[in-house]
Design a protein around this motif. Structure first.
Motif, mmCIF file in Angstrom:
data_model
loop_
_atom_site.group_PDB
_atom_site.id
_atom_site.type_symbol
_atom_site.label_atom_id
_atom_site.label_comp_id
_atom_site.label_asym_id
_atom_site.label_seq_id
_atom_site.Cartn_x
_atom_site.Cartn_y
_atom_site.Cartn_z
ATOM 1 N N THR A 81 82.870 -26.976 53.657
ATOM 2 C CA THR A 81 82.044 -26.184 54.194
ATOM 3 C C THR A 81 81.092 -25.705 53.160
ATOM 4 O OG1 THR A 81 83.574 -25.459 55.785
ATOM 5 C CG2 THR A 81 81.782 -23.989 55.584
ATOM 6 N N GLY A 82 81.819 -25.206 51.816
ATOM 7 C CA GLY A 82 81.250 -24.441 50.743
ATOM 8 C C GLY A 82 80.296 -25.399 50.196
ATOM 9 N N LEU A 83 80.537 -27.061 50.187
ATOM 10 C CA LEU A 83 79.640 -28.065 49.473
ATOM 11 C C LEU A 83 78.473 -28.247 50.742
ATOM 12 C CD1 LEU A 83 82.028 -30.332 47.932
ATOM 13 C CD2 LEU A 83 80.474 -28.799 46.739
ATOM 14 N N ALA A 84 78.727 -27.987 51.768
ATOM 15 C CA ALA A 84 77.757 -28.447 53.019
ATOM 16 C C ALA A 84 76.804 -27.579 52.931
ATOM 17 C CB ALA A 84 78.462 -28.716 54.014
ATOM 18 N N VAL A 85 76.805 -26.314 52.791
ATOM 19 C CA VAL A 85 75.786 -25.276 52.760
ATOM 20 C C VAL A 85 74.592 -25.600 51.985
ATOM 21 C CG1 VAL A 85 75.424 -22.959 52.444
ATOM 22 C CG2 VAL A 85 77.373 -23.323 53.734
ATOM 23 N N PRO A 86 74.795 -25.887 50.606
ATOM 24 C CA PRO A 86 73.509 -26.101 49.848
ATOM 25 C C PRO A 86 72.982 -27.581 50.003
ATOM 26 C CG PRO A 86 75.553 -26.152 48.421
ATOM 27 C CD PRO A 86 75.936 -25.539 49.582
#
Length: 116
Positions: A81-86
Motif C-alpha cells: 500500500t505504501g509503495l502503491a501510493v506514489p
C-alpha cells in the motif's frame, strides 16, 4: 368520473420546500449549489488511495494464501500500500499535465526545425 383537486399557492410553496429538502445529498447540499462544503478529497486522490488499498489487500491476501502467517501478510500488505501510493500518483496524470496530441508533421514545429 373525474375529480378536481384544488391546491392553494401556499401548499405549492410547501411542496417545493419539501422537494428541495428531499433532494439534498448526504453532505446536506444539493448538487450544483454554490457555497456548499468542498469535498474532503479530490476525485483523483480518492482514486489513488482506492487503488493503493486494493493493491495492499491483494498483496496481503496472496501472502496469506501461501501460509506466511498473519504478521507477514499484514506487513506485506502495508508495504505494498505504501509503495502503491506514489506509483499511482505518478501514473495518473493531473489535469494540468494531461497528454497533449503530438505536433503534426506539416506546419508544426518539426517542419520548422527541418527547414531552418
Amino acid at each position: 368520473m373525474a375529480s378536481i383537486i384544488l391546491v392553494s399557492p401556499s401548499a405549492i410553496g410547501r411542496m417545493k420546500e419539501m422537494k428541495d429538502k428531499s433532494c439534498r445529498t448526504a453532505t446536506g447540499w444539493k448538487n450544483g449549489e454554490h457555497g456548499g462544503p468542498s469535498p474532503l478529497l479530490s476525485l483523483r486522490s480518492a482514486l489513488i488511495f482506492l487503488l493503493a488499498l486494493l493493491t495492499g489487500g491483494a498483496a496481503s491476501g496472496l501472502t496469506a494464501v501461501v501460509r506466511e502467517g498473519a504478521a507477514r501478510s499484514l506487513l506485506a500488505g502495508l508495504a505494498a500500500t505504501g509503495l502503491a501510493v506514489p506509483f499511482f500518483n505518478h501514473l495518473i496524470a493531473t489535469e494540468d499535465s494531461a497528454l497533449q496530441p503530438p505536433n503534426t508533421v506539416h506546419g508544426g514545429a518539426l517542419e520548422e526545425k527541418i527547414h531552418g
